[in-house]
Motif scaffolding. Structure first.
Motif, short mmCIF file in Angstrom:
data_model
loop_
_atom_site.label_atom_id
_atom_site.label_comp_id
_atom_site.label_asym_id
_atom_site.label_seq_id
_atom_site.Cartn_x
_atom_site.Cartn_y
_atom_site.Cartn_z
N ILE A 226 -96.37 -3.54 -125.09
CA ILE A 226 -96.79 -1.70 -124.57
C ILE A 226 -95.87 -1.23 -124.13
CG2 ILE A 226 -97.85 -0.26 -124.30
CD1 ILE A 226 -100.78 -2.13 -125.01
N ASN A 227 -94.96 -1.95 -122.86
CA ASN A 227 -94.28 -0.70 -121.86
C ASN A 227 -92.92 -1.23 -122.70
OD1 ASN A 227 -96.41 -0.81 -120.29
ND2 ASN A 227 -95.50 -2.25 -118.99
N GLU A 228 -92.39 -2.29 -122.81
CA GLU A 228 -91.07 -2.80 -124.04
C GLU A 228 -91.13 -2.00 -125.02
OE1 GLU A 228 -91.00 -6.18 -125.03
OE2 GLU A 228 -90.67 -7.56 -122.86
N VAL A 229 -92.05 -0.96 -125.34
CA VAL A 229 -92.02 -0.17 -127.44
C VAL A 229 -92.08 1.09 -125.95
CG1 VAL A 229 -93.64 0.88 -129.02
CG2 VAL A 229 -93.44 -1.75 -128.67
N LEU A 230 -91.97 1.59 -125.48
CA LEU A 230 -92.33 3.42 -124.77
C LEU A 230 -90.97 3.28 -124.02
CD1 LEU A 230 -95.86 3.63 -122.96
CD2 LEU A 230 -95.23 4.28 -125.18
N VAL B 289 -98.51 12.64 -126.40
CA VAL B 289 -99.79 12.00 -126.81
C VAL B 289 -99.57 10.83 -127.24
CG1 VAL B 289 -101.54 12.06 -128.82
CG2 VAL B 289 -100.64 14.17 -127.84
N PHE B 290 -98.55 10.11 -128.12
CA PHE B 290 -97.96 9.03 -128.10
C PHE B 290 -98.11 7.68 -127.17
CE2 PHE B 290 -94.45 5.53 -128.23
CZ PHE B 290 -95.54 4.89 -129.45
N SER B 291 -97.20 8.15 -126.48
CA SER B 291 -96.87 7.54 -124.71
C SER B 291 -97.53 7.12 -124.24
CB SER B 291 -96.14 8.10 -124.30
OG SER B 291 -96.51 9.17 -123.77
N LEU B 292 -99.39 8.07 -123.86
CA LEU B 292 -100.70 8.34 -123.57
C LEU B 292 -101.35 7.46 -123.69
CD1 LEU B 292 -100.88 11.48 -121.30
CD2 LEU B 292 -100.96 9.62 -120.87
N CYS B 293 -101.47 7.34 -125.46
CA CYS B 293 -102.41 6.83 -126.13
C CYS B 293 -102.35 5.07 -126.36
CB CYS B 293 -102.24 7.17 -127.91
SG CYS B 293 -103.48 9.18 -127.53
N MET B 294 -100.79 5.11 -126.49
CA MET B 294 -100.10 3.55 -127.08
C MET B 294 -100.50 2.66 -125.10
SD MET B 294 -96.89 1.99 -128.30
CE MET B 294 -97.02 0.12 -128.58
N LYS B 295 -100.40 3.04 -124.26
CA LYS B 295 -99.69 2.73 -123.13
C LYS B 295 -101.70 2.53 -122.69
CE LYS B 295 -99.33 0.61 -119.14
NZ LYS B 295 -98.22 0.71 -118.73
N SER B 296 -102.39 3.57 -123.51
CA SER B 296 -104.27 3.06 -122.94
C SER B 296 -104.95 2.53 -124.20
CB SER B 296 -104.99 4.41 -122.70
OG SER B 296 -104.88 5.47 -123.94
N GLY C 17 -98.28 10.17 -114.78
CA GLY C 17 -96.63 9.75 -115.74
C GLY C 17 -96.63 11.02 -116.33
N ALA C 18 -97.81 11.36 -117.54
CA ALA C 18 -97.98 12.68 -118.38
C ALA C 18 -99.16 13.22 -117.88
CB ALA C 18 -96.70 12.39 -119.40
N GLU C 19 -99.36 13.45 -119.35
CA GLU C 19 -100.82 13.99 -119.50
C GLU C 19 -100.89 14.43 -120.53
OE1 GLU C 19 -100.63 19.13 -119.12
OE2 GLU C 19 -100.86 18.47 -117.66
N ILE C 20 -102.37 14.34 -121.61
CA ILE C 20 -102.31 14.61 -123.02
C ILE C 20 -103.47 16.32 -123.49
CG2 ILE C 20 -104.90 13.61 -122.98
CD1 ILE C 20 -103.61 12.28 -125.49
N GLY C 21 -103.14 17.27 -121.72
CA GLY C 21 -103.92 17.91 -121.85
C GLY C 21 -104.66 18.20 -120.89
N ILE C 22 -105.16 19.26 -120.88
CA ILE C 22 -106.12 19.75 -118.94
C ILE C 22 -107.04 20.42 -119.56
CG2 ILE C 22 -106.34 21.46 -116.78
CD1 ILE C 22 -103.32 19.89 -117.21
#
Length: 415
Positions: free
Chosen positions: A25-29, A127-134, A379-384
């Motif tokens: 997952i980390n390699e892909v991100l 969204v992609f990065s947060l969703c994939m990581k989670s 890291g980032a956010e998907i929303g507040i």
């Protein structure tokens, strides 16, 4: 529904993603971050097509606009997400019952997350990065204003997934039409969670229409209260940063509350705003204090509509109050429960403000512009999130996981 095949493909892909090793997952991100910079000219060309269709005076224009610098920041955020510990598989609670049963509560992916957003193409990467990581697959439903940008971004992501032999359905972009939104909101058999990002109109529509569970990321009607014991030099910096750092975002300042006994400091507090040509809508006492000290063409009398408005523009309301209690009451009436701030050197006033204000983020002597997943170390956010169930405030990796119970026994049966 026309999109059921797409939804099913994403759901099936989410099962594979949930079993993927964190290292991969980390390699892909990191590879997607590299590809975003490599493909920047393609992405910017697509973004230019979207920008040509929008009036530059529209507050959404700045949100829609991508630049080389912004793409580099997006890539940096993705690398930050890759560097963070995986949020799923964590033991949240464990116990051994008197009968010997071993209980564990562990964090797990949601599965499929649908995100509906307007003219914010950076959200596609976030969204992609947060969703994939989670460990969750994502369905992106961007607005028509940013369709070309979003399409180019998803094509970049899909190109990387193809190279790694990963099912590209872990991220899918829906058509920009309203029918796609309607189908997503009723895709109960395929989608586990909907997150809307955008105007209050969009959020209210999603909340009312969706039969899929929703986490609201509400509009940001943000206040700063300059207290009787506030430091004017500090206050001017905080107010200016909160208002002008970036006016089109949800954490931007909309209303300045000032203690009546500090009206003489109001010209100093507002002076930096004039450099950015901020229009100030002031109530009568504040208007009198600013008259002759703030540019005449930028000073307007406040109306009832000035308060409780998310301007998303170089505009700000000013309201005079007689106490911290009155300031809190004003916030209670008009706040969207996003981010609120007090500027004060009085510890008692600060503590009262913290306890009395009902908002996701409450600041003392710091601007609301810090309400951001990256600034919070997420890291980032998907929303507040401005609601109180499941998640509140910046939603990073931990906030977009759920949990399940694991029970280990040795043949026990219940009496």
């Amino acid at each position: 529904m026309k999109l059921n095949e797409t939804f099913l493909s994403v759901k099936l892909a989410s099962r594979k993603l949930a079993l993927m090793e964190e290292k991969l997952i980390n390699e892909v991100l990191n590879a997607v971050a590299d590809a975003a910079i490599r493909d920047k000219d393609i992405i910017l060309a697509a973004n230019s097509k979207d920008l040509q269709l929008m009036n530059p005076s529209d507050p959404k224009f700045d949100r829609l606009k991508l630049t080389v610098s912004r793409i580099e920041d997006i890539a940096s955020d993705m690398r930050n997400v890759a560097s963070l510990p995986s949020p799923f598989g964590k033991v949240l609670y464990e116990d051994v019952r008197p009968n010997g049963l071993k209980l564990r509560k562990i964090s797990v992916p949601f599965g499929v997350i649908g995100v509906i957003y307007e003219a914010r193409p950076n959200v596609s990467f976030d969204v992609f990065s947060l969703c994939m990581k989670s460990g969750s697959a994502c369905i992106l439903k961007g607005g028509s204003d940013a369709y070309n940008s979003n399409k180019a971004i998803v094509e970049t992501i899909h190109g990387v997934l193809d190279k790694f032999g990963i099912d590209r359905n872990i991220v899918q972009l829906l058509p920009a039409d309203r029918e796609a939104t309607t189908e997503l909101l009723h895709a109960n058999d395929y989608v586990d969670l909907i997150i809307p990002r955008g105007s209050s109109g969009l959020i209210n529509y999603v909340r009312k229409e969706s039969t899929v569970p929703v986490i609201e990321t509400g509009a940001g009607i943000c206040h700063t209260y300059f207290d009787l014991a506030g430091d004017a030099v500090m206050g001017a910096k905080i107010i200016n940063n909160a208002k002008t750092r970036r006016v089109s975002v949800c954490n931007a300042l909309d209303c300045l509350l000032v203690h009546a006994d500090r009206l003489s400091d109001l010209p100093e507090l507002c002076a930096p705003l004039a450099d950015s040509k901020v229009i100030v809508y002031a109530d009568k006492p504040a208007f009198q204090s600013l008259r002759g000290a703030y540019p005449e063409e930028l000073l307007k009398p406040a109306t009832p509509e000035s308060f409780g408005t998310e301007f998303l523009d170089y505009k700000m309301a000013v309201k005079t109050v007689n106490s911290v209690e009155e300031a809190v009451n004003h916030i209670f009436k008009y706040s969207s429960k996003h981010s609120e701030c007090i500027v004060t050197e009085d510890r008692k006033a600060a503590e009262y403000f913290r306890r009395a204000v009902d908002a996701a983020c409450v600041y003392v002597n710091a601007p609301t512009s810090f309400t951001d997943g990256a600034q919070f170390g997420l890291g980032a956010e998907i929303g507040i999130s401005t609601q109180k169930l499941h998640a509140r405030g910046p939603m990073g990796l931990k906030e977009i996981t759920t949990y399940k119970w694991l029970i280990d026994g040795e043949g026990q049966v219940r009496k």
